[in-house]
Design a protein around this motif. Sequence first.
Motif, PDB file in Angstrom:
ATOM      1  N   MET A   1     124.529   1.873  37.069  1.00 23.27           N
ATOM      2  CA  MET A   1     125.236   0.623  37.286  1.00 23.27           C
ATOM      3  C   MET A   1     124.302  -0.368  38.061  1.00 23.27           C
ATOM      4  O   MET A   1     123.574   0.111  38.884  1.00 23.27           O
ATOM      5  N   PRO A   2     124.094  -1.509  37.404  1.00 24.83           N
ATOM      6  CA  PRO A   2     123.060  -2.602  38.119  1.00 24.83           C
ATOM      7  C   PRO A   2     123.729  -2.627  39.564  1.00 24.83           C
ATOM      8  O   PRO A   2     124.970  -2.845  39.886  1.00 24.83           O
ATOM      9  N   PRO A   3     122.756  -2.886  40.513  1.00 28.39           N
ATOM     10  CA  PRO A   3     123.337  -3.360  41.923  1.00 28.39           C
ATOM     11  C   PRO A   3     124.174  -4.602  41.868  1.00 28.39           C
ATOM     12  O   PRO A   3     123.683  -5.431  41.037  1.00 28.39           O
ATOM     13  N   HIS A  16     133.772  -5.771  24.900  1.00 27.21           N
ATOM     14  CA  HIS A  16     132.974  -5.705  23.323  1.00 27.21           C
ATOM     15  C   HIS A  16     132.312  -4.337  23.241  1.00 27.21           C
ATOM     16  O   HIS A  16     132.501  -3.621  22.155  1.00 27.21           O
ATOM     17  N   ASP A  17     131.485  -3.988  24.440  1.00 25.43           N
ATOM     18  CA  ASP A  17     130.981  -2.608  24.385  1.00 25.43           C
ATOM     19  C   ASP A  17     131.915  -1.405  24.126  1.00 25.43           C
ATOM     20  O   ASP A  17     131.694  -0.436  23.671  1.00 25.43           O
ATOM     21  N   TYR A  18     132.995  -1.821  24.871  1.00 21.67           N
ATOM     22  CA  TYR A  18     133.962  -0.667  24.964  1.00 21.67           C
ATOM     23  C   TYR A  18     134.660  -0.628  23.485  1.00 21.67           C
ATOM     24  O   TYR A  18     135.106   0.423  22.977  1.00 21.67           O
ATOM     25  N   TRP A  19     134.915  -1.710  22.978  1.00 20.99           N
ATOM     26  CA  TRP A  19     135.637  -1.651  21.604  1.00 20.99           C
ATOM     27  C   TRP A  19     134.553  -0.847  20.525  1.00 20.99           C
ATOM     28  O   TRP A  19     135.006  -0.519  19.227  1.00 20.99           O
ATOM     29  N   LEU A  20     133.233  -1.064  20.815  1.00 19.27           N
ATOM     30  CA  LEU A  20     132.257  -0.402  19.863  1.00 19.27           C
ATOM     31  C   LEU A  20     132.129   1.099  20.439  1.00 19.27           C
ATOM     32  O   LEU A  20     131.246   1.765  19.482  1.00 19.27           O
ATOM     33  N   GLY A  21     132.922   1.480  21.284  1.00 17.78           N
ATOM     34  CA  GLY A  21     132.664   2.899  21.590  1.00 17.78           C
ATOM     35  C   GLY A  21     131.401   3.221  22.512  1.00 17.78           C
ATOM     36  O   GLY A  21     130.830   4.136  22.788  1.00 17.78           O
ATOM     37  N   GLY A  22     130.946   2.015  23.141  1.00 18.52           N
ATOM     38  CA  GLY A  22     129.557   2.175  23.942  1.00 18.52           C
ATOM     39  C   GLY A  22     130.164   2.700  25.415  1.00 18.52           C
ATOM     40  O   GLY A  22     130.916   2.867  25.780  1.00 18.52           O
ATOM     41  N   GLY A  23     128.872   2.858  26.301  1.00 17.15           N
ATOM     42  CA  GLY A  23     129.328   3.309  27.786  1.00 17.15           C
ATOM     43  C   GLY A  23     129.041   2.468  28.587  1.00 17.15           C
ATOM     44  O   GLY A  23     128.891   2.806  29.862  1.00 17.15           O
ATOM     45  N   HIS A  24     128.781   1.201  28.350  1.00 14.19           N
ATOM     46  CA  HIS A  24     128.359   0.004  29.375  1.00 14.19           C
ATOM     47  C   HIS A  24     129.393  -0.635  29.658  1.00 14.19           C
ATOM     48  O   HIS A  24     129.800  -1.813  29.342  1.00 14.19           O
ATOM     49  N   GLY A  75     124.593 -11.727  25.975  1.00 15.84           N
ATOM     50  CA  GLY A  75     125.490 -10.831  26.734  1.00 15.84           C
ATOM     51  C   GLY A  75     124.759  -9.692  27.049  1.00 15.84           C
ATOM     52  O   GLY A  75     123.523  -9.449  27.545  1.00 15.84           O
ATOM     53  N   ILE A  76     125.191  -8.365  26.704  1.00 19.93           N
ATOM     54  CA  ILE A  76     124.566  -6.959  27.029  1.00 19.93           C
ATOM     55  C   ILE A  76     124.272  -6.306  25.808  1.00 19.93           C
ATOM     56  O   ILE A  76     125.105  -6.052  24.971  1.00 19.93           O
ATOM     57  N   PRO A  77     122.903  -5.804  25.623  1.00 19.28           N
ATOM     58  CA  PRO A  77     122.757  -4.924  24.699  1.00 19.28           C
ATOM     59  C   PRO A  77     123.571  -3.660  24.511  1.00 19.28           C
ATOM     60  O   PRO A  77     123.381  -3.152  25.469  1.00 19.28           O
TER      61      PRO A  77
END
Length: 262
Positions: A1-3, A16-24, A75-77
């Motif tokens: 987790m970034p500070p 968006h990351d969650y919908w893709l099944g990512g972990g961020h 956004g977030i890679p």
Amino acid sequence: MPPRIDMSVPHPARMHDYWLGGGHNFAADRELAERIMEILPGIEDMARLNQSFLRRAALFLVDAGIRQFLDIGSGIPTVGHLHDIVQRAAPESRVVYVDSDPVAVAHTELILEDVKGTAVLRANMRDVPGVLAAEPTQRLIDLAQPVGLIAPMLHFIPDSWDPACIMGAYRDRLPSGSYLVVVHVTQDAETPGLAKTLELYRTTPFQLYPRGHDEVLRICAGFDLVEPGLVGTALWRPEGPDDRSTKPGINSLLYAGVGRKP
């Protein structure tokens, strides 16, 4: 987790990351993402189709000889993002991500920490001269050679910013042979649940601004769109059945196009 990241505030890029099944993503992101999935069934398919289109478009650019990419409003890679795709196809490819959001930049800095040929720049995409003159851009992008300009988040830009003018400023500063890849939420689709989804996005740091086909075409002015033109993400050169959704309205909820500067 970034500070210094407030995990209690949902963020569209992490959703968006969650919908893709990512972990961020964090609990607040997942909670709002689940609410939207109930209101707009198939939203996770939209995220997948968007990412699938970006993969096909990026590989199209690599096949066209592009080896340097500028991703504005990045956004977030996340799962299968730009640098993963182009560096796997052409390891010498360089990618500069640009975003004004400190949350997205903080995540990106961690993700790219050990990835060569990549950089993230915290800047407002409206500051075109500043973006192009910044150290990461100057270090990784040769503006005398064609560039792949990736614009996946223009639906977060209000009309008052004049997105067509912003893209025109980038177009005028890029050399002939450069490409534009654009993705944009449409207001033309009569998708049940879309209006309520737009309301929920207002609870995040960002608001969505859907636009019609002609408005998105104006954003692409000066770039010659390759076939099949500006279409739904699922309709842009699909490679198989997985590039489509079985849920009505999802296939054309996002406009997608690729254009070349003559």
